[in-house]
Design a protein around this motif. Structure first.
Motif, PDB file in Angstrom:
ATOM      1  N   LEU A   7      -2.186  11.728   4.835  1.00 31.04           N
ATOM      2  CA  LEU A   7      -1.029  11.380   5.652  1.00 31.04           C
ATOM      3  C   LEU A   7      -1.096   9.926   6.099  1.00 31.04           C
ATOM      4  O   LEU A   7      -0.103   9.185   6.003  1.00 31.04           O
ATOM      5  CB  LEU A   7      -0.974  12.309   6.866  1.00 31.04           C
ATOM      6  CG  LEU A   7       0.226  12.175   7.804  1.00 31.04           C
ATOM      7  CD1 LEU A   7       1.534  12.458   7.078  1.00 31.04           C
ATOM      8  CD2 LEU A   7       0.060  13.107   9.006  1.00 31.04           C
ATOM      9  N   ILE A   8      -2.268   9.480   6.567  1.00 31.80           N
ATOM     10  CA  ILE A   8      -2.428   8.095   7.029  1.00 31.80           C
ATOM     11  C   ILE A   8      -2.303   7.110   5.876  1.00 31.80           C
ATOM     12  O   ILE A   8      -1.595   6.095   5.968  1.00 31.80           O
ATOM     13  CB  ILE A   8      -3.796   7.926   7.734  1.00 31.80           C
ATOM     14  CG1 ILE A   8      -3.773   8.575   9.119  1.00 31.80           C
ATOM     15  CG2 ILE A   8      -4.174   6.450   7.853  1.00 31.80           C
ATOM     16  CD1 ILE A   8      -2.859   7.884  10.119  1.00 31.80           C
ATOM     17  N   GLU A   9      -2.977   7.380   4.770  1.00 38.74           N
ATOM     18  CA  GLU A   9      -2.955   6.436   3.652  1.00 38.74           C
ATOM     19  C   GLU A   9      -1.557   6.302   3.051  1.00 38.74           C
ATOM     20  O   GLU A   9      -1.125   5.196   2.700  1.00 38.74           O
ATOM     21  CB  GLU A   9      -3.957   6.875   2.584  1.00 38.74           C
ATOM     22  CG  GLU A   9      -5.407   6.705   3.027  1.00 38.74           C
ATOM     23  CD  GLU A   9      -6.388   7.035   1.913  1.00 38.74           C
ATOM     24  OE1 GLU A   9      -5.945   7.545   0.852  1.00 38.74           O
ATOM     25  OE2 GLU A   9      -7.592   6.784   2.103  1.00 38.74           O
ATOM     26  N   THR A  10      -0.841   7.396   2.945  1.00 33.78           N
ATOM     27  CA  THR A  10       0.507   7.331   2.393  1.00 33.78           C
ATOM     28  C   THR A  10       1.454   6.603   3.343  1.00 33.78           C
ATOM     29  O   THR A  10       2.248   5.746   2.926  1.00 33.78           O
ATOM     30  CB  THR A  10       1.033   8.747   2.104  1.00 33.78           C
ATOM     31  OG1 THR A  10       0.123   9.435   1.246  1.00 33.78           O
ATOM     32  CG2 THR A  10       2.406   8.694   1.458  1.00 33.78           C
ATOM     33  N   ALA A  11       1.366   6.916   4.620  1.00 37.88           N
ATOM     34  CA  ALA A  11       2.229   6.254   5.602  1.00 37.88           C
ATOM     35  C   ALA A  11       1.941   4.756   5.663  1.00 37.88           C
ATOM     36  O   ALA A  11       2.870   3.934   5.740  1.00 37.88           O
ATOM     37  CB  ALA A  11       2.034   6.896   6.979  1.00 37.88           C
ATOM     38  N   ALA A  12       0.646   4.382   5.629  1.00 39.36           N
ATOM     39  CA  ALA A  12       0.286   2.964   5.682  1.00 39.36           C
ATOM     40  C   ALA A  12       0.767   2.219   4.447  1.00 39.36           C
ATOM     41  O   ALA A  12       1.225   1.069   4.526  1.00 39.36           O
ATOM     42  CB  ALA A  12      -1.230   2.819   5.834  1.00 39.36           C
TER      43      ALA A  12
END
Length: 262
Positions: free
Chosen positions: A238-243
């Motif tokens: 979730l974090i890597e995709t959003a970033a």
């Protein structure tokens, strides 16, 4: 009486020959010196030639030609599995291709992001910058929070947030610090806790990744992922995709897959 002079290769008078004999006797040492000097010169020339020949023989071979530069295809990789994306904070992320269950969103607050397709957003006021935006799963167990930072650096802001989180029930720090690839522009705090403000299920252990970074517009933002403790990899995705997809308000950013975008 005439005699044959071998040196002159001629017949000469014997008396004249005797008169020339003292001159030849005097000239003999000079001739010997000339011969010796000539020999020394030849020896010196031979020595110089030997040194040159030895040095030429041992002279190192020229270095091999430098390796050829990789082609554009080798540099960029081939296919989605080789793709890598650079986020606005300078950190490498996974492939620029969206996971199957995600969608790209142009949020009402002006930023671009990518979240799971069935998540919905809610907003509440913030004392600084854009509103605080929460994208949540239908069951309410997972959430992604986006907000703007007031502090001068991502790490300074993270330190303050960590001190506050450490005072809550069930806090367990997993990792914290600047992101090595962008030490001045991004930092991250990963932890577990049983107390989260606004959580619908207090007392349950939650896994949290708090990612703070400097975006393309020069401002600092936070992406905070919350989820059940048994789904740590889900929060990381979730974090890597959003970033990778994040683009701040009023800013034009390329799409992570290199196809352009805003």
């Amino acid at each position: 009486m005439r005699v044959y002079d071998r040196e002159r290769q001629d017949w000469v008078d014997g008396r004249r020959e005797r008169l020339h004999q003292p001159d030849r006797d005097l000239d003999l040492p000079r001739q010997q010196r000339v011969v010796r000097r000539g020999g020394m010169v030849l020896a010196a020339v031979g020595m110089c030639f030997g040194v040159w020949a030895f040095g030429w023989k041992d002279e190192p071979e020229p270095p091999p030609p430098p390796p050829s530069s990789p082609t554009a295809q080798e540099q960029e990789g081939t296919g989605p599995s080789a793709a890598a994306t650079e986020t606005a904070d300078g950190t490498a992320t996974a492939s620029g291709v969206l996971p199957d269950t995600y969608r790209e969103v142009q949020d009402d607050e002006g930023f671009r992001i990518a979240v799971p397709a069935d998540w919905t957003a809610e907003r509440r006021p913030s004392k600084y910058g854009i509103k605080i935006v929460n994208y949540s799963s239908p069951d309410g167990l997972r959430r992604l929070q986006i907000f703007q930072l007031e502090e001068p650096s991502p790490y300074d802001s993270l330190v303050i947030a960590q001190e506050e989180a450490a005072r809550r029930d069930g806090y367990e720090r997993i990792d914290m610090g600047p992101i090595p690839s962008a030490p001045d522009d991004a930092a991250e705090h990963e932890y577990r806790t049983t107390e989260i403000a606004g959580d619908a299920d207090p007392g349950t252990v939650r896994h949290v990744i708090d990612h703070r970074f400097r975006a393309a517009d020069g401002n600092r933002y936070a992406l905070v992922a919350y989820g059940p403790d048994n789904q740590d990899s889900a929060e990381r995705e979730l974090i890597e995709t959003a970033a990778a997809w994040f683009c701040p308000p009023a800013t034009t950013c390329p799409a992570p897959d290199g196809s352009g975008g805003g």
